[in-house]
Design a protein around this motif. Sequence first.
Motif, mmCIF file in Angstrom:
data_model
loop_
_atom_site.group_PDB
_atom_site.id
_atom_site.type_symbol
_atom_site.label_atom_id
_atom_site.label_comp_id
_atom_site.label_asym_id
_atom_site.label_seq_id
_atom_site.Cartn_x
_atom_site.Cartn_y
_atom_site.Cartn_z
ATOM 1 N N UNK A 9 1.240 -1.005 -0.024
ATOM 2 C CA UNK A 9 0.190 -0.557 0.165
ATOM 3 C C UNK A 9 1.250 1.499 -0.124
ATOM 4 N N UNK A 55 -2.803 2.057 -5.065
ATOM 5 C CA UNK A 55 -4.334 2.660 -5.531
ATOM 6 C C UNK A 55 -5.115 1.682 -6.446
ATOM 7 N N UNK A 78 -5.515 -1.752 -5.794
ATOM 8 C CA UNK A 78 -6.505 -1.783 -4.489
ATOM 9 C C UNK A 78 -7.931 -1.833 -5.382
ATOM 10 N N UNK A 79 -7.491 -0.455 -6.099
ATOM 11 C CA UNK A 79 -9.097 -0.685 -7.056
ATOM 12 C C UNK A 79 -10.021 -1.844 -7.427
ATOM 13 N N UNK A 127 -10.600 -4.141 -5.030
ATOM 14 C CA UNK A 127 -11.893 -3.511 -3.806
ATOM 15 C C UNK A 127 -12.982 -2.701 -4.356
ATOM 16 N N UNK A 128 -12.909 -2.205 -5.306
ATOM 17 C CA UNK A 128 -13.591 -1.432 -5.766
ATOM 18 C C UNK A 128 -14.676 -2.164 -6.417
ATOM 19 N N UNK A 147 -4.049 -7.859 -0.912
ATOM 20 C CA UNK A 147 -3.498 -6.346 -0.680
ATOM 21 C C UNK A 147 -2.276 -6.589 -1.257
#
Lengths: 50, 503
Positions: free
Chosen positions: B194, B200, B203-204, B207-208, B271
């Motif tokens: 991270x 990011x 992570x998108x 998770x998004x 992650x």
Amino acid sequence: MDVVVWTLIFLGGDLLIVIFLMSWAVKKDREKARLAASGETGADRADDGP
Amino acid sequence: MATQSSSSGSREAFASRFTFVAAAIGMAVGTGNIWRFPRVAGEQGGGAFLVALVIANLVWAIPILMSESLLGSKSRLGTVGAFRDFMGRKFAWMGAFMGLVTIGIMFYYSVVCGWAIRYFVYAITGRFERGRDTEGLWDGFTSTPWQTILFHAIAIGTVGLIVYRGLKRGFEVILKYTIPLLFVFLVILAVRAMTLSGSSEGLRYLFVPDWGSMGDAQMWLEAFTQMAFSTGAGWGLYLTYSVYLRRREDFALNAATISAGNLLASLLAGTAVLGTVFALRTQDFAEEAAASGNEGLAFIFFAELFGEMPGGRWFFAPLFFLALAMAGVSSLIAMMELTTRNVEDMGLPRRRAVPWIVGVAFLAGIPSAISLDFLSNQDFVWGVGLLIGGLLAAVAMMKYGVNRAREELDEVSDFRVTWWWTGLIRIFPLVFAALFGWWMWRTVDEFAPDTWWDPFEPFSLMTMLAQWVALFIVVYVLNNVLARQVSAGPMTPGDIGTVEPEK
């Protein structure tokens, strides 16, 4: 911004759930141990292990 | 030493709920959390897939884990004895089928753990420098049989030593420390990812939610499949650990904690992996890595990035492969304990059973160590076979009486088991039929469309059916022998005619 929000929802949320469940389990274990120590017989306590 | 009496002799018991839950999370968290979950989650719609995964945990994993826990803790016997005592002696074969599917997995899973150990050794000797040809390294390793066999032997031998020492001096004490440590390692890897510039996007990807995929049947089936493979529900492993459960333990709370802990390990690994991949490379590279399969993602694509990451070569590479090895070994311990528990129930003491099991597992794993095709075939056949294990656990509850089982679960659960558990167990065959039918359809339509009828094709429908049917015939024919040979437990009726265990 949406990345932060969704990461917090999933990763943070699951972490909180694990901490909550573990804390609840420890609390319930302590309550049971206290009840066993105060009211139950030695045999009952032995059933619960150490 | 905490022990519990049963008519089959005294049983050791986990010292606390924490150690039981830690061991059970170790059973559930395996290499699949680290190398399968990230690529499937990203491919299937990120956060939408995670929502489906949570639902799959509630609908499939938690009810089945609770059923397994009741089977193990009440019967105080391994899979064969538990099914015999819950369903009657005609059904001992079901426990044997469930156990042997997992043993079939153990044979090749030891090879996979050997790979992780080998890569940990590569990592601590600094082999992941910038520009390293990781594909060449992987090809060189897997095409050298003495190496793959040696590390398979190290994995199964190490686990054998742990299981040989039993619960209190063996796997409880090991898992009590290694599982929290595994989570610490995963947190470090996730935080490192991270903090990399550009993570990011990873992570998108993870998770998004892509809400459009919520209507996609394949995404739901992938979520149920990932959950069924990942949590260990239907494998008989949780049943086995529950044999050592203290009395009056909370079934629902434990199952929920294990499912949530297993998901947390997956999210941390996702992650770490996707954050790093997207930070250091493009989305095309990430998609190519995801398409390369489990081994390709971990040992070729991800391994290539350590040399480009600050601290990657000497710190994060060893940490990642150590975490991978620990996750694998903790699951392998559970598989060997399942085998040992059943053999012990049949009268052979642990000190004699474990060396035999290690020897057989070593020999049976050699074909997988030598041939990746053979390993892939076994992973396919017994991996899908695990779904049947879940059905068998649900059927055992139905035969025993779902309401009766619920009352027994409720006697000791702080988290009350109400209509939802009985309802989910009753509809389980429908959920199973949907998931299993989808897998059957994939084998014909996707994996081997032209050769689905060929039993010698690694991913054909026929290779799967042929091996399952062979196993079924063996355990069904041996049913009476198995039912008689397994010693008596607290639930065993007096007239079942079991053999006294050897002291």
